[in-house]
Scaffold this active site. Structure first.
Site, short mmCIF file in Angstrom:
data_model
loop_
_atom_site.label_atom_id
_atom_site.label_comp_id
_atom_site.label_asym_id
_atom_site.label_seq_id
_atom_site.Cartn_x
_atom_site.Cartn_y
_atom_site.Cartn_z
N HIS A 152 6.10 4.53 12.52
CA HIS A 152 6.00 4.45 11.05
C HIS A 152 6.97 5.49 10.49
CE1 HIS A 152 3.43 4.13 7.24
NE2 HIS A 152 4.08 5.27 7.04
N HIS A 201 9.53 7.03 7.64
CA HIS A 201 10.04 7.12 6.26
C HIS A 201 11.53 7.44 6.36
CE1 HIS A 201 6.33 6.88 3.76
NE2 HIS A 201 5.80 7.03 4.96
N CYS A 217 4.74 9.40 -0.22
CA CYS A 217 3.34 9.83 -0.10
C CYS A 217 3.04 10.82 -1.22
CB CYS A 217 3.10 10.48 1.26
SG CYS A 217 1.42 11.11 1.42
N ASN A 277 9.21 4.24 2.88
CA ASN A 277 9.32 3.81 4.27
C ASN A 277 10.69 3.17 4.44
OD1 ASN A 277 6.29 3.32 3.44
ND2 ASN A 277 6.35 3.65 5.63
N ARG A 289 0.83 -1.21 0.00
CA ARG A 289 0.00 0.00 0.00
C ARG A 289 0.87 1.27 0.00
NH1 ARG A 289 -0.61 4.87 2.28
NH2 ARG A 289 -0.02 3.95 4.27
N ASP A 290 1.50 1.55 1.11
CA ASP A 290 2.28 2.79 1.21
C ASP A 290 3.40 2.78 0.17
OD1 ASP A 290 3.11 5.23 2.12
OD2 ASP A 290 3.42 4.63 4.19
C1 LIG Z 1 -10.71 11.48 1.43
C2 LIG Z 1 -11.08 11.87 0.01
C3 LIG Z 1 -11.93 10.83 -0.66
C4 LIG Z 1 -11.85 13.18 0.09
O1 LIG Z 1 -11.94 13.75 -1.20
P1 LIG Z 1 -13.11 14.75 -1.58
O2 LIG Z 1 -12.91 15.15 -3.00
O3 LIG Z 1 -13.17 15.82 -0.55
O4 LIG Z 1 -14.35 13.76 -1.38
P2 LIG Z 1 -15.84 13.81 -1.77
O5 LIG Z 1 -16.56 13.09 -0.69
O6 LIG Z 1 -16.28 15.19 -2.16
O7 LIG Z 1 -15.88 12.88 -3.08
C5 LIG Z 1 -15.29 13.26 -4.32
C6 LIG Z 1 -15.30 12.07 -5.27
O8 LIG Z 1 -14.50 11.00 -4.73
C7 LIG Z 1 -15.31 9.83 -4.54
N1 LIG Z 1 -14.89 9.16 -3.30
C8 LIG Z 1 -14.94 9.67 -2.06
N2 LIG Z 1 -14.48 8.78 -1.20
C9 LIG Z 1 -14.12 7.69 -1.91
C10 LIG Z 1 -13.56 6.45 -1.54
N3 LIG Z 1 -13.28 6.15 -0.28
N4 LIG Z 1 -13.32 5.56 -2.52
C11 LIG Z 1 -13.60 5.85 -3.81
N5 LIG Z 1 -14.12 7.03 -4.22
C12 LIG Z 1 -14.37 7.94 -3.25
C13 LIG Z 1 -16.73 10.35 -4.47
O9 LIG Z 1 -17.65 9.34 -4.81
C14 LIG Z 1 -16.70 11.47 -5.47
O10 LIG Z 1 -16.71 10.93 -6.77
P3 LIG Z 1 -17.37 11.74 -8.03
O11 LIG Z 1 -18.78 12.00 -7.61
O12 LIG Z 1 -16.55 13.00 -8.16
O13 LIG Z 1 -17.19 10.78 -9.17
C15 LIG Z 1 -9.80 12.14 -0.84
O14 LIG Z 1 -9.14 13.24 -0.32
C16 LIG Z 1 -8.87 10.96 -0.85
O15 LIG Z 1 -9.18 9.91 -1.40
N6 LIG Z 1 -7.68 11.12 -0.23
C17 LIG Z 1 -6.75 10.03 -0.08
C18 LIG Z 1 -5.35 10.54 -0.11
C19 LIG Z 1 -4.40 9.39 0.10
O16 LIG Z 1 -4.71 8.24 -0.11
N7 LIG Z 1 -3.18 9.73 0.52
C20 LIG Z 1 -2.16 8.76 0.75
C21 LIG Z 1 -2.45 7.90 1.95
S1 LIG Z 1 -2.03 8.66 3.51
C22 LIG Z 1 -0.45 8.29 3.73
O17 LIG Z 1 0.17 7.75 2.83
C23 LIG Z 1 0.16 8.54 5.06
C24 LIG Z 1 0.32 7.27 5.88
C25 LIG Z 1 -1.01 6.67 6.27
O18 LIG Z 1 1.03 6.29 5.15
C26 LIG Z 1 1.10 7.56 7.17
C27 LIG Z 1 2.26 8.50 6.96
O19 LIG Z 1 3.35 8.10 6.51
O20 LIG Z 1 2.05 9.65 7.30
#
Ligand SMILES: CC(C)(COP(=O)([O-])OP(=O)([O-])OC[C@H]1O[C@@H](n2cnc3c(N)ncnc32)[C@H](O)[C@@H]1OP(=O)([O-])[O-])[C@@H](O)C(=O)NCCC(=O)NCCSC(=O)C[C@@](C)(O)CC(=O)[O-]
Length: 302
Positions: free
Chosen positions: A207, A209, A240, A249, A15-16
């Site tokens: 966690h 990086h 990320c 990581n 995933r990450d």
């Molecule tokens: C949270 C949202 C969805 C808000 O995004 P948004 O645009 O504010 O959401 P929304 O509710 O307005 O929805 C917009 C569109 O996204 C769809 N949607 C909404 N939710 C989902 C879902 N769950 N699965 C699939 N589709 C989804 C929804 O249906 C809609 O589709 P449209 O009508 O435009 O076709 C967006 O910002 C997002 O997906 N962000 C994810 C970012 C991400 O994955 N970042 C990397 C992971 S975090 C990380 O790596 C850190 C970590 C964990 O490893 C720890 C570290 O090291 O710090």
């Protein structure tokens, strides 16, 4: 304080590690990677992420991946779920653990999940409740606990505050994340102690990086504090998409080599992890980022 005798290593490479890859990686390749990792002995693999495919296209095949894995009894297959839409998809795909992911930095929260910290907690409240109702483990990640790419310094009070909020949601485990790899060992104890004051130490993880090459030193500093869960990524994959310049990581092979040397039990076969790291790196067309992995692979060639 003496170091722990045993630790849990959570493999986050599928995933990450892979979420930031530009070229689309097939579900088959991701599945093969997960299977190789569980055969090495990892009991917790972060295999998927049910986020918006517009935000992170590489994770769009998460359902297929979760359904295609050869499930190994006793292994926890985790998936990121930012909201109820993600939770429902994770539930349908058979995730054993869902991960809500927030931040100790307002600026990062906005960039990563498009809402404030307070708003994210409200979204997560629903996910947490649904996880409990469905008997699914609940984990939370606190990004930018050691620094933020947008706001810089992150106060300890922000870390304590978010950890406390996640505790109140009923999390089983909370990850203290150095998203951009800026921590140095002297910074580790204060942040971990702030988290320990809010949550059971056995449920906290490190966690890290490895952007600035400090991850192993930071893990050692966390061991000294008594943290017993660590995240790592095979071949050091990762980065990320919402933290520019952040590299992968810490490599699983490097962490396992260090744990072996320290006499700390992990239950994982380093040789099989090295194979998995070489396997995925060959498919991605580049050398693994793991120093230990590459050294062991080179030694094998004689
Ligand atoms: C949270 C949202 C969805 C808000 O995004 P948004 O645009 O504010 O959401 P929304 O509710 O307005 O929805 C917009 C569109 O996204 C769809 N949607 C909404 N939710 C989902 C879902 N769950 N699965 C699939 N589709 C989804 C929804 O249906 C809609 O589709 P449209 O009508 O435009 O076709 C967006 O910002 C997002 O997906 N962000 C994810 C970012 C991400 O994955 N970042 C990397 C992971 S975090 C990380 O790596 C850190 C970590 C964990 O490893 C720890 C570290 O090291 O710090």
């Amino acid at each position: 304080m003496s170091l722990p005798k045993k630790v849990k290593i959570v493999e986050v490479g599928p995933r990450d590690g892979l979420q930031n890859e530009k070229e689309t990686i097939s579900a088959e390749l991701k599945i093969e990677l997960v299977n190789r990792l569980t055969s090495a002995g990892f009991v917790n693999v972060e295999a998927a992420s049910f986020v918006s495919p517009k935000w992170v296209p590489q994770m769009a095949t998460s359902g297929e991946v979760m359904r295609g894995i050869a499930r190994k009894p006793g292994v926890i297959y985790s998936a990121l779920t930012p909201n109820m839409k993600g939770f429902e998809a994770a539930l349908e795909a058979g995730a054993d653990e869902v991960v809500i992911f927030g931040a100790a930095s307002e600026a990062f929260s906005q960039k990563n999940i498009n809402c404030s910290i307070a708003e994210s907690i409200e979204r997560f409240r629903e996910v947490a409740l649904a996880a409990k109702q469905n008997n699914i483990r609940l984990r939370a990640a606190v990004s930018c606990a050691f620094g933020c790419p947008y706001q810089g310094e992150v106060p300890l009070s922000s870390v304590s505050d978010v950890v406390g909020r996640f505790r109140d949601l009923g999390c089983d485990e909370i990850d203290i994340a150095d998203t951009i790899g800026v921590a140095t060992p002297n910074k580790v104890a204060p942040v971990m102690q702030a988290a320990i004051r809010e949550f059971n130490i056995d449920g906290l993880s490190g966690h890290f990086h490895d952007t600035y090459g400090q991850a192993l030193a930071n893990i050692y500093a966390s061991l000294e504090v008594g943290i017993t869960i660590y995240h790592s990524s095979v071949a050091g994959l990762g980065g990320c998409p919402y933290a520019k310049g952040a590299t992968g990581n810490v490599a699983s092979e490097d962490v396992l080599y260090m744990m072996q040397g320290l006499g700390i039990e992990t239950g994982i076969d380093l040789d099989i992890v090295v194979d998995a790291g070489q396997f995925i790196s060959q498919h991605l067309g580049r050398k693994a980022v793991s120093r230990a992995g590459n050294a062991i692979a080179a030694k094998r060639l004689g």
